[in-house]
Design a protein around this motif. Sequence first.
Motif, mmCIF file in Angstrom:
data_model
loop_
_atom_site.group_PDB
_atom_site.id
_atom_site.type_symbol
_atom_site.label_atom_id
_atom_site.label_comp_id
_atom_site.label_asym_id
_atom_site.label_seq_id
_atom_site.Cartn_x
_atom_site.Cartn_y
_atom_site.Cartn_z
ATOM 1 N N ILE A 130 -6.117 18.089 50.714
ATOM 2 C CA ILE A 130 -6.590 18.514 49.392
ATOM 3 C C ILE A 130 -5.428 18.768 48.428
ATOM 4 O O ILE A 130 -5.413 18.224 47.317
ATOM 5 C CB ILE A 130 -7.538 19.725 49.506
ATOM 6 C CG1 ILE A 130 -8.826 19.315 50.220
ATOM 7 C CG2 ILE A 130 -7.835 20.337 48.145
ATOM 8 C CD1 ILE A 130 -9.661 18.285 49.488
ATOM 9 N N PRO A 131 -4.412 19.576 48.785
ATOM 10 C CA PRO A 131 -3.292 19.722 47.843
ATOM 11 C C PRO A 131 -2.539 18.410 47.606
ATOM 12 O O PRO A 131 -2.027 18.181 46.511
ATOM 13 C CB PRO A 131 -2.381 20.772 48.478
ATOM 14 C CG PRO A 131 -3.016 21.198 49.733
ATOM 15 C CD PRO A 131 -4.292 20.471 49.916
ATOM 16 N N ALA A 132 -2.500 17.534 48.619
ATOM 17 C CA ALA A 132 -1.839 16.240 48.430
ATOM 18 C C ALA A 132 -2.594 15.389 47.414
ATOM 19 O O ALA A 132 -1.988 14.745 46.547
ATOM 20 C CB ALA A 132 -1.728 15.515 49.772
ATOM 21 N N ILE A 133 -3.914 15.391 47.496
ATOM 22 C CA ILE A 133 -4.735 14.640 46.531
ATOM 23 C C ILE A 133 -4.589 15.237 45.139
ATOM 24 O O ILE A 133 -4.500 14.517 44.145
ATOM 25 C CB ILE A 133 -6.204 14.605 46.984
ATOM 26 C CG1 ILE A 133 -6.347 13.752 48.240
ATOM 27 C CG2 ILE A 133 -7.117 14.074 45.883
ATOM 28 C CD1 ILE A 133 -7.680 13.880 48.924
ATOM 29 N N LEU A 134 -4.546 16.555 45.065
ATOM 30 C CA LEU A 134 -4.347 17.213 43.766
ATOM 31 C C LEU A 134 -2.994 16.826 43.172
ATOM 32 O O LEU A 134 -2.900 16.501 41.986
ATOM 33 C CB LEU A 134 -4.458 18.731 43.915
ATOM 34 C CG LEU A 134 -4.266 19.547 42.654
ATOM 35 C CD1 LEU A 134 -5.299 19.180 41.595
ATOM 36 C CD2 LEU A 134 -4.339 21.021 42.970
ATOM 37 N N ALA A 135 -1.947 16.840 43.985
ATOM 38 C CA ALA A 135 -0.619 16.453 43.505
ATOM 39 C C ALA A 135 -0.605 14.999 43.059
ATOM 40 O O ALA A 135 -0.012 14.662 42.026
ATOM 41 C CB ALA A 135 0.425 16.693 44.595
ATOM 42 N N LEU A 136 -1.274 14.125 43.813
ATOM 43 C CA LEU A 136 -1.370 12.721 43.424
ATOM 44 C C LEU A 136 -2.099 12.570 42.095
ATOM 45 O O LEU A 136 -1.674 11.818 41.215
ATOM 46 C CB LEU A 136 -2.088 11.924 44.516
ATOM 47 C CG LEU A 136 -2.338 10.442 44.219
ATOM 48 C CD1 LEU A 136 -1.018 9.689 44.113
ATOM 49 C CD2 LEU A 136 -3.225 9.837 45.291
ATOM 50 N N SER A 137 -3.174 13.313 41.931
ATOM 51 C CA SER A 137 -3.947 13.262 40.688
ATOM 52 C C SER A 137 -3.095 13.705 39.502
ATOM 53 O O SER A 137 -3.121 13.076 38.440
ATOM 54 C CB SER A 137 -5.180 14.150 40.829
ATOM 55 O OG SER A 137 -5.870 14.244 39.616
ATOM 56 N N VAL A 138 -2.332 14.755 39.679
ATOM 57 C CA VAL A 138 -1.454 15.245 38.601
ATOM 58 C C VAL A 138 -0.354 14.224 38.318
ATOM 59 O O VAL A 138 -0.032 13.951 37.157
ATOM 60 C CB VAL A 138 -0.852 16.618 38.971
ATOM 61 C CG1 VAL A 138 0.247 17.023 38.008
ATOM 62 C CG2 VAL A 138 -1.946 17.673 39.018
ATOM 63 N N ALA A 139 0.207 13.630 39.372
ATOM 64 C CA ALA A 139 1.268 12.641 39.186
ATOM 65 C C ALA A 139 0.768 11.402 38.453
ATOM 66 O O ALA A 139 1.515 10.777 37.702
ATOM 67 C CB ALA A 139 1.852 12.255 40.545
ATOM 68 N N LEU A 140 -0.496 11.058 38.648
ATOM 69 C CA LEU A 140 -1.067 9.866 38.007
ATOM 70 C C LEU A 140 -1.655 10.151 36.627
ATOM 71 O O LEU A 140 -2.101 9.230 35.945
ATOM 72 C CB LEU A 140 -2.153 9.264 38.912
ATOM 73 C CG LEU A 140 -1.672 8.682 40.238
ATOM 74 C CD1 LEU A 140 -2.855 8.265 41.098
ATOM 75 C CD2 LEU A 140 -0.738 7.510 39.998
ATOM 76 N N PHE A 141 -1.668 11.409 36.213
ATOM 77 C CA PHE A 141 -2.330 11.787 34.960
ATOM 78 C C PHE A 141 -1.763 11.036 33.754
ATOM 79 O O PHE A 141 -2.519 10.564 32.908
ATOM 80 C CB PHE A 141 -2.226 13.296 34.729
ATOM 81 C CG PHE A 141 -3.054 13.789 33.584
ATOM 82 C CD1 PHE A 141 -4.407 14.015 33.746
ATOM 83 C CD2 PHE A 141 -2.483 14.012 32.339
ATOM 84 C CE1 PHE A 141 -5.181 14.457 32.697
ATOM 85 C CE2 PHE A 141 -3.255 14.464 31.282
ATOM 86 C CZ PHE A 141 -4.607 14.682 31.461
ATOM 87 N N ALA A 186 -9.554 10.476 32.759
ATOM 88 C CA ALA A 186 -10.632 9.871 33.544
ATOM 89 C C ALA A 186 -10.117 9.339 34.885
ATOM 90 O O ALA A 186 -10.717 9.595 35.931
ATOM 91 C CB ALA A 186 -11.305 8.751 32.753
ATOM 92 N N GLY A 187 -9.024 8.634 34.859
ATOM 93 C CA GLY A 187 -8.486 8.069 36.091
ATOM 94 C C GLY A 187 -8.051 9.129 37.086
ATOM 95 O O GLY A 187 -8.348 9.042 38.283
ATOM 96 N N SER A 188 -7.348 10.144 36.606
ATOM 97 C CA SER A 188 -6.888 11.183 37.527
ATOM 98 C C SER A 188 -8.051 12.041 38.024
ATOM 99 O O SER A 188 -8.038 12.490 39.172
ATOM 100 C CB SER A 188 -5.805 12.045 36.880
ATOM 101 O OG SER A 188 -6.308 12.737 35.776
ATOM 102 N N THR A 189 -9.056 12.254 37.194
ATOM 103 C CA THR A 189 -10.240 12.996 37.645
ATOM 104 C C THR A 189 -10.975 12.210 38.719
ATOM 105 O O THR A 189 -11.432 12.778 39.717
ATOM 106 C CB THR A 189 -11.181 13.291 36.460
ATOM 107 O OG1 THR A 189 -10.478 14.067 35.498
ATOM 108 C CG2 THR A 189 -12.418 14.043 36.910
ATOM 109 N N PHE A 190 -11.064 10.897 38.550
ATOM 110 C CA PHE A 190 -11.700 10.070 39.573
ATOM 111 C C PHE A 190 -10.926 10.139 40.887
ATOM 112 O O PHE A 190 -11.519 10.298 41.960
ATOM 113 C CB PHE A 190 -11.825 8.616 39.117
ATOM 114 C CG PHE A 190 -12.359 7.728 40.199
ATOM 115 C CD1 PHE A 190 -13.704 7.714 40.496
ATOM 116 C CD2 PHE A 190 -11.499 6.938 40.952
ATOM 117 C CE1 PHE A 190 -14.204 6.918 41.525
ATOM 118 C CE2 PHE A 190 -11.987 6.145 41.974
ATOM 119 C CZ PHE A 190 -13.342 6.137 42.264
ATOM 120 N N THR A 213 -6.054 8.930 27.423
ATOM 121 C CA THR A 213 -6.586 7.796 28.168
ATOM 122 C C THR A 213 -5.542 7.234 29.123
ATOM 123 O O THR A 213 -5.882 6.423 29.972
ATOM 124 C CB THR A 213 -7.048 6.691 27.212
ATOM 125 O OG1 THR A 213 -5.971 6.338 26.345
ATOM 126 C CG2 THR A 213 -8.247 7.137 26.406
ATOM 127 N N GLY A 214 -4.300 7.629 28.994
ATOM 128 C CA GLY A 214 -3.254 7.168 29.891
ATOM 129 C C GLY A 214 -2.553 5.939 29.383
ATOM 130 O O GLY A 214 -3.119 5.147 28.641
#
Length: 151
Positions: free
Chosen positions: A83-94, A100-104, A146-147
């Motif tokens: 879970i923290p790894a996915i959160l970190a990945l989501s933040v890194a991809l923001f 939208a992409g990072s929330t997905f 939108t990124g």
Amino acid sequence: MSNTVENRRVSRIAALILLGIAIAYGVGGATIEYAFSSDPLGPRAVPVMLAALLAGLSLLYLVWPGTVEAIPAGPALLRVLAIPAILALSVALFESLGFAGSTFVLTFGAALVFGAPLKHALIGGVLQTLLWWTVFAYVLQVYLPTGSLFG
């Protein structure tokens, strides 16, 4: 070492980690710059108050440790760390994927970690992304990036 002593030691280590997070969060919140003419409390108030609350609770936990579960092992430990790894990945991809992409990525990954079938994780990720985009962009009227990949 008895189980009770080990529980207290683990509890105190967790309390010290939480205290460290509270201090870092408080320092980060206190350094937020803002215009003098903005809200009387400014944007610093909420992070600093949350940091103070977390610091106070972690100090209470340090003094009066509770009982703790055993540290998970094997597949349970992987799920806890995922879970923290996915959160970190989501933040890194923001920046590149936008809101939208990072929330997905976050909702899809969390669904998989919690055991959802791939199809349900995809549907849930898309629906959660649409829900939060609607809430923030249309209901709260917040600008959502939108990124660079889609921008």
